[in-house]
Design an enzyme around this catalytic site. Structure first.
Site, PDB file in Angstrom:
ATOM      1  N   GLY A 128       0.864  -1.216   0.006  1.00  0.00           N
ATOM      2  CA  GLY A 128       0.135  -0.053   0.023  1.00  0.00           C
ATOM      3  C   GLY A 128       1.006   1.321   0.025  1.00  0.00           C
ATOM      4  N   ASN A 137     -11.801  -4.193   3.164  1.00  0.00           N
ATOM      5  CA  ASN A 137     -10.332  -4.287   3.481  1.00  0.00           C
ATOM      6  C   ASN A 137      -9.835  -5.700   3.926  1.00  0.00           C
ATOM      7  OD1 ASN A 137      -9.946  -1.632   3.300  1.00  0.00           O
ATOM      8  ND2 ASN A 137      -9.871  -0.800   5.063  1.00  0.00           N
ATOM      9  N   GLY A 148       0.238   4.429  -0.417  1.00  0.00           N
ATOM     10  CA  GLY A 148      -0.770   5.564  -0.055  1.00  0.00           C
ATOM     11  C   GLY A 148      -0.127   6.460   0.704  1.00  0.00           C
ATOM     12  N   ARG A 208     -14.976   3.060  11.164  1.00  0.00           N
ATOM     13  CA  ARG A 208     -14.172   2.100  10.679  1.00  0.00           C
ATOM     14  C   ARG A 208     -14.382   0.756  10.394  1.00  0.00           C
ATOM     15  NH1 ARG A 208     -11.344   4.811  15.097  1.00  0.00           N
ATOM     16  NH2 ARG A 208      -9.641   5.914  14.512  1.00  0.00           N
ATOM     17  N   VAL A 241      -0.138   6.688   4.167  1.00  0.00           N
ATOM     18  CA  VAL A 241       0.610   6.154   5.334  1.00  0.00           C
ATOM     19  C   VAL A 241       1.898   5.321   4.616  1.00  0.00           C
ATOM     20  CG1 VAL A 241       0.523   4.589   7.310  1.00  0.00           C
ATOM     21  CG2 VAL A 241      -1.525   5.941   6.711  1.00  0.00           C
ATOM     22  N   GLY A 242       1.589   4.427   3.614  1.00  0.00           N
ATOM     23  CA  GLY A 242       2.734   3.636   3.446  1.00  0.00           C
ATOM     24  C   GLY A 242       4.093   4.416   2.791  1.00  0.00           C
ATOM     25  N   HIS A 284      -8.838   0.078  18.395  1.00  0.00           N
ATOM     26  CA  HIS A 284      -8.433   1.320  17.642  1.00  0.00           C
ATOM     27  C   HIS A 284      -9.800   1.915  17.356  1.00  0.00           C
ATOM     28  CE1 HIS A 284      -6.590   4.448  15.638  1.00  0.00           C
ATOM     29  NE2 HIS A 284      -6.795   4.164  14.562  1.00  0.00           N
ATOM     30  N   ARG A 320     -11.119   5.806   5.669  1.00  0.00           N
ATOM     31  CA  ARG A 320     -12.523   6.383   5.906  1.00  0.00           C
ATOM     32  C   ARG A 320     -12.685   7.499   5.209  1.00  0.00           C
ATOM     33  NH1 ARG A 320     -13.683   6.972  11.970  1.00  0.00           N
ATOM     34  NH2 ARG A 320     -11.459   7.509  12.243  1.00  0.00           N
TER      35      ARG A 320
END
Ligand code: TXD
Length: 319
Positions: free
Chosen positions: A18, A104, A20, A97, A22-23, A184, A91
């Site tokens: 991933g 996912n 994106g 979530r 974060v990745g 989380h 999200r």
């Protein structure tokens, strides 16, 4: 004179599924801290290769010599020491979530199956939401011992709590430590008794109403950023949090960090992943610490665990 070296020259390698927000931010942090070579993988054609090339082009400026490879084929991830899974949908405003669970889950199942084929000895760190459920699913699919699979959330949630405490008191966040347990999500369990400023419990520095307000903001920390950004979620603090886990494992620092770990009886919980403090090291999760919780804190943790179970039930048939 011999030229053979007793050192093995195999570079440390972290693969990130991933590429994106974060990745790619995590790839940047890992490379710029000189921790490991990085393989970034994504299904969007050109995206991982483009980000990898961009990051490599920054390496002369940032003064590191780590390799960063972009790929769409899992073969490129071979022999990774750590595999981080961030692939999935983020999200959107108003979306919980759990709405993301089944979509996912499909993505995480596929990513785990592929990655484990090429890196059977890796430690897996899961980031995709809903976090505690995706970590369980990845662990099941991987067939790895539970010590080698963990989820990233507690470090982020604790960092948010630390930030809000620091902002409220007008002190540096560096001196604030905080502990957030549980899932989380909205039912995470910040524990003020175990949250301190330079060793002083925050319960001695703020009244109960103020602490409750900060706890509430922490619980909604992710949603607050989603509302502001409109098109996606937080990624700088999540990437920093994941990088701490990568660093702790690769450097074999015996740090105690809140992470999503598999519980087999501790805290009275069984057969699920949820946020608890654990000692990490090169073997993965080396010890799970069981805190002495009050009845109220324990009830909150169990309530949180119930929500993880419910969410997990939505995806178990996919395994
Ligand atoms: O604390 C935490 N655990 C979290 C979790 C903090 C922040 C973000 N959190 C979750 O991580 C978030 O809810 C998402 O589920 C993931 C990734 O968040 P990010 O913000 O990076 O989402 P992006 O930018 O949409 O990136 C997801 C990438 C994107 O490039 C897709 O093309 C890719 O995932 N993707 C895939 N890659 C490989 N293989 C498959 N099948 C795939 N599907 C999507």
């Amino acid at each position: 004179m011999t030229t053979s070296s007793p050192l093995t020259c195999r570079p440390t390698r972290v693969s990130i599924v991933g590429a994106g927000n974060v990745g790619s931010t995590l790839a940047q942090r890992i490379a710029e801290k000189n921790l490991a070579d990085v393989v970034l993988l994504d299904i969007v054609p050109g995206r991982p290769e483009g980000i990898a090339l961009d990051l490599v082009e920054a390496s002369a400026i940032e003064q590191h010599d780590r390799k960063i490879i972009g790929a769409k084929d899992y073969a490129a991830t071979h022999d990774s020491d750590i595999v981080v899974i961030t692939a999935g949908l983020p999200r959107r405003p108003g979306m919980s979530r759990d709405d993301l669970t089944r979509t996912n889950a499909h993505i995480v199942i596929e990513a785990t199956k592929q990655a484990i084929t090429y890196s059977p000895n890796a430690i897996f760190i899961i980031i995709t939401n809903p976090l505690d459920v995706m970590t369980y699913i990845s662990w099941k699919v991987s067939g790895l011992p539970p010590q080698r699979v963990m989820g990233m959330a507690g470090i982020l949630d604790s960092a948010r709590f630390q930030t809000f405490i620091a902002m409220e008191l007008g002190v540096s966040a560096i001196d604030v430590r905080a502990m957030v347990l549980g899932s989380h999500g909205d039912l995470m369990v910040p524990v003020p008794r175990y949250s301190t400023v330079s060793g002083i419990p925050i319960t001695e520095l703020m009244d109960a109403a103020t602490i409750e307000r900060l706890v509430d903001r922490t619980r909604n920390g992710g949603a607050e950023i989603v509302e502001l950004l409109k098109t996606g979620g937080a990624y700088y603090a999540p990437a920093s949090s994941a990088c701490v886990m990568v660093e702790t494992i690769l450097l074999n620092q015996p740090r105690i960090l809140p992470i999503a770990a598999y519980l087999e009886g501790k805290y009275g919980l069984n057969d699920l992943f949820i946020g608890v403090p654990a000692r990490l090291g090169c073997g993965g999760i080396e010890e799970i610490l069981e805190l002495n919780l009050t009845d109220e804190e324990k009830a909150a943790l169990h309530h949180s665990a119930d929500s993880v179970r419910k969410s997990l039930d939505q995806a178990l048939d996919l395994l």
